[in-house]
Design a protein around this motif. Structure first.
Motif, PDB file in Angstrom:
ATOM      1  N   GLY A 173      36.748  24.736  32.159  1.00 23.87           N
ATOM      2  CA  GLY A 173      37.292  24.708  33.497  1.00 23.87           C
ATOM      3  C   GLY A 173      37.004  23.400  34.202  1.00 23.87           C
ATOM      4  N   ILE A 174      37.559  23.266  35.360  1.00 25.17           N
ATOM      5  CA  ILE A 174      37.408  22.035  36.129  1.00 25.17           C
ATOM      6  C   ILE A 174      35.950  21.833  36.535  1.00 25.17           C
ATOM      7  N   GLN A 175      35.499  20.589  36.455  1.00 27.82           N
ATOM      8  CA  GLN A 175      34.145  20.206  36.877  1.00 27.82           C
ATOM      9  C   GLN A 175      34.241  19.406  38.166  1.00 27.82           C
ATOM     10  N   VAL A 176      33.267  19.621  39.047  1.00 28.87           N
ATOM     11  CA  VAL A 176      33.265  18.942  40.342  1.00 28.87           C
ATOM     12  C   VAL A 176      31.917  18.260  40.546  1.00 28.87           C
ATOM     13  N   ASN A 180      28.617   4.995  60.199  1.00 26.66           N
ATOM     14  CA  ASN A 180      29.746   5.561  59.448  1.00 26.66           C
ATOM     15  C   ASN A 180      29.286   5.902  58.040  1.00 26.66           C
ATOM     16  N   SER A 181      29.993   6.830  57.393  1.00 28.22           N
ATOM     17  CA  SER A 181      29.625   7.172  56.015  1.00 28.22           C
ATOM     18  C   SER A 181      30.847   7.627  55.231  1.00 28.22           C
ATOM     19  N   THR A 182      30.721   7.531  53.914  1.00 26.97           N
ATOM     20  CA  THR A 182      31.766   7.993  52.996  1.00 26.97           C
ATOM     21  C   THR A 182      31.142   8.895  51.960  1.00 26.97           C
ATOM     22  N   LEU A 183      31.676  10.104  51.855  1.00 25.63           N
ATOM     23  CA  LEU A 183      31.221  11.059  50.852  1.00 25.63           C
ATOM     24  C   LEU A 183      32.303  11.163  49.782  1.00 25.63           C
ATOM     25  N   ARG A 184      31.858  11.275  48.526  1.00 28.60           N
ATOM     26  CA  ARG A 184      32.826  11.255  47.432  1.00 28.60           C
ATOM     27  C   ARG A 184      32.789  12.560  46.658  1.00 28.60           C
ATOM     28  N   CYS A 185      33.967  12.959  46.173  1.00 33.22           N
ATOM     29  CA  CYS A 185      34.117  14.156  45.340  1.00 33.22           C
ATOM     30  C   CYS A 185      34.969  13.769  44.134  1.00 33.22           C
ATOM     31  N   ASN A 186      34.385  13.857  42.954  1.00 36.84           N
ATOM     32  CA  ASN A 186      35.134  13.619  41.708  1.00 36.84           C
ATOM     33  C   ASN A 186      35.398  14.948  41.026  1.00 36.84           C
ATOM     34  N   PHE A 187      36.566  15.086  40.433  1.00 41.66           N
ATOM     35  CA  PHE A 187      36.896  16.326  39.714  1.00 41.66           C
ATOM     36  C   PHE A 187      37.557  15.959  38.387  1.00 41.66           C
ATOM     37  N   SER A 188      37.416  16.853  37.434  1.00 45.06           N
ATOM     38  CA  SER A 188      37.750  16.510  36.049  1.00 45.06           C
ATOM     39  C   SER A 188      39.210  16.761  35.679  1.00 45.06           C
ATOM     40  N   ASP A 189      39.910  17.591  36.444  1.00 42.80           N
ATOM     41  CA  ASP A 189      41.309  17.901  36.119  1.00 42.80           C
ATOM     42  C   ASP A 189      42.205  17.566  37.298  1.00 42.80           C
ATOM     43  N   SER A 190      43.475  17.452  37.008  1.00 43.23           N
ATOM     44  CA  SER A 190      44.450  17.194  38.060  1.00 43.23           C
ATOM     45  C   SER A 190      44.528  18.396  38.998  1.00 43.23           C
ATOM     46  N   ALA A 206      39.977  12.586  55.583  1.00 43.98           N
ATOM     47  CA  ALA A 206      39.826  12.842  54.153  1.00 43.98           C
ATOM     48  C   ALA A 206      41.025  12.290  53.427  1.00 43.98           C
ATOM     49  N   THR A 207      40.740  11.712  52.265  1.00 44.69           N
ATOM     50  CA  THR A 207      41.798  11.166  51.415  1.00 44.69           C
ATOM     51  C   THR A 207      41.620  11.719  50.013  1.00 44.69           C
ATOM     52  N   THR A 208      42.698  12.196  49.444  1.00 41.32           N
ATOM     53  CA  THR A 208      42.661  12.657  48.060  1.00 41.32           C
ATOM     54  C   THR A 208      43.619  11.827  47.231  1.00 41.32           C
ATOM     55  N   VAL A 209      43.103  11.285  46.118  1.00 38.84           N
ATOM     56  CA  VAL A 209      43.931  10.545  45.164  1.00 38.84           C
ATOM     57  C   VAL A 209      43.941  11.383  43.891  1.00 38.84           C
ATOM     58  N   ALA A 210      44.912  12.288  43.813  1.00 35.10           N
ATOM     59  CA  ALA A 210      44.923  13.275  42.729  1.00 35.10           C
ATOM     60  C   ALA A 210      45.044  12.606  41.361  1.00 35.10           C
ATOM     61  N   THR A 211      45.829  11.548  41.279  1.00 37.06           N
ATOM     62  CA  THR A 211      46.060  10.893  39.980  1.00 37.06           C
ATOM     63  C   THR A 211      44.780  10.281  39.443  1.00 37.06           C
ATOM     64  N   GLU A 212      43.867   9.888  40.345  1.00 35.67           N
ATOM     65  CA  GLU A 212      42.601   9.307  39.906  1.00 35.67           C
ATOM     66  C   GLU A 212      41.446  10.303  40.033  1.00 35.67           C
ATOM     67  N   ARG A 213      41.769  11.514  40.448  1.00 34.81           N
ATOM     68  CA  ARG A 213      40.823  12.628  40.412  1.00 34.81           C
ATOM     69  C   ARG A 213      39.600  12.415  41.297  1.00 34.81           C
ATOM     70  N   TYR A 214      39.856  12.031  42.542  1.00 31.86           N
ATOM     71  CA  TYR A 214      38.756  11.962  43.490  1.00 31.86           C
ATOM     72  C   TYR A 214      39.282  12.184  44.897  1.00 31.86           C
ATOM     73  N   SER A 215      38.331  12.548  45.769  1.00 33.82           N
ATOM     74  CA  SER A 215      38.623  12.677  47.184  1.00 33.82           C
ATOM     75  C   SER A 215      37.451  12.077  47.952  1.00 33.82           C
ATOM     76  N   LEU A 216      37.753  11.510  49.113  1.00 33.91           N
ATOM     77  CA  LEU A 216      36.745  10.899  49.967  1.00 33.91           C
ATOM     78  C   LEU A 216      36.791  11.537  51.349  1.00 33.91           C
ATOM     79  N   LEU A 217      35.609  11.772  51.889  1.00 39.18           N
ATOM     80  CA  LEU A 217      35.490  12.251  53.264  1.00 39.18           C
ATOM     81  C   LEU A 217      34.804  11.148  54.069  1.00 39.18           C
TER      82      LEU A 217
END
Lengths: 111, 110
Positions: free
Chosen positions: B1-4, B18-28, B61-72
């Motif tokens: 399954g998908i990993q986060v 200011n701060s940036t938090l990152r979320c990487n995920f393994s699947d589209s 928040a920005t999500t770049v699905a093709t590169e499998r990450y989101s930023l808050l």
């Protein structure tokens, strides 16, 4: 405002007791969820319901059952409470294409 | 399954930073949620983001699905921003079941 209400904020039960955790939502959401949250383990899905009387197991359903007799109410049942079920229990609901709304949680201690 | 995976695990800021938090995920994915859990345990939905960027006040928040990450992004942080931030992508396409990352614990100092 969407509201998800969990019946108890804190609960203390004895080992072996049957425990009912209730969750009610007021926005006609079709989907409802039960998660538990433990330090170091994050939020884990116990059960999910997508309609009245319909349910799906999540990642950790053992020792739990659920009931959804009415659309607005989703109950989590601990058949025979054990100390390893001491946890924070979180109920959520959503409708397709929208995010979750969580209740305020029930902190259950089994002694 | 998908990993986060979320980073950093812990963050301490001075009020106003200011701060940036990152979320990487393994699947589209085709959507993702961000939550804030306050010190009393209440989880608040910050964003439900199908793709692209969403803004709500000082948060975006920005999500770049093709590169499998989101930023808050949190700008001009306040002490009330303290708590744990979770990202949650869906477990698969067409499902309403979401998997939660382990969170970023943020403390904002006055």
């Amino acid at each position: 405002d969407v509201k998800v209400t969990q019946s108890s904020r804190y609960l203390v039960k004895r080992t072996g007791e049957k425990v009912f955790l209730e969750c009610v939502q007021d926005m006609d959401h079709e989907n409802m969820f039960w998660y538990r949250q433990d330090p170091g383990l994050g939020l884990r899905l116990i059960y999910f319901s997508y309609d009245v009387k319909m349910k799906e197991k999540g990642d950790i359903p053992e020792g739990y059952s659920v009931s959804r007799e009415k659309k607005e109410r989703f109950s989590l049942i601990l058949e025979s409470a054990s100390t390893n079920q001491t946890s924070m229990y979180l109920c959520a609901s959503n409708s397709g294409g929208y995010g979750y709304t969580f209740g305020s949680g029930t902190r259950l201690t089994v002694v | 399954g998908i990993q986060v995976e979320q980073s950093p695990p812990d963050l301490i800021l001075q009020e106003g930073a200011n701060s940036t938090l990152r979320c990487n995920f393994s699947d589209s994915v085709n959507n993702l949620q961000w939550f804030h859990q306050n010190p009393w345990g209440q989880l608040i939905n910050l964003f439900y983001i199908p793709s692209g960027t969403k803004q709500n006040g000082r948060l975006s928040a920005t999500t770049v699905a093709t590169e499998r990450y989101s930023l808050l992004y949190i700008s001009s942080s306040q002490t009330t921003d303290s708590g744990v931030y979770f990202c949650a992508p869906p477990r698969g396409s067409g499902t309403y079941k979401y998997i939660f990352g382990t969170g970023t614990r943020l403390k904002v100092l006055a």
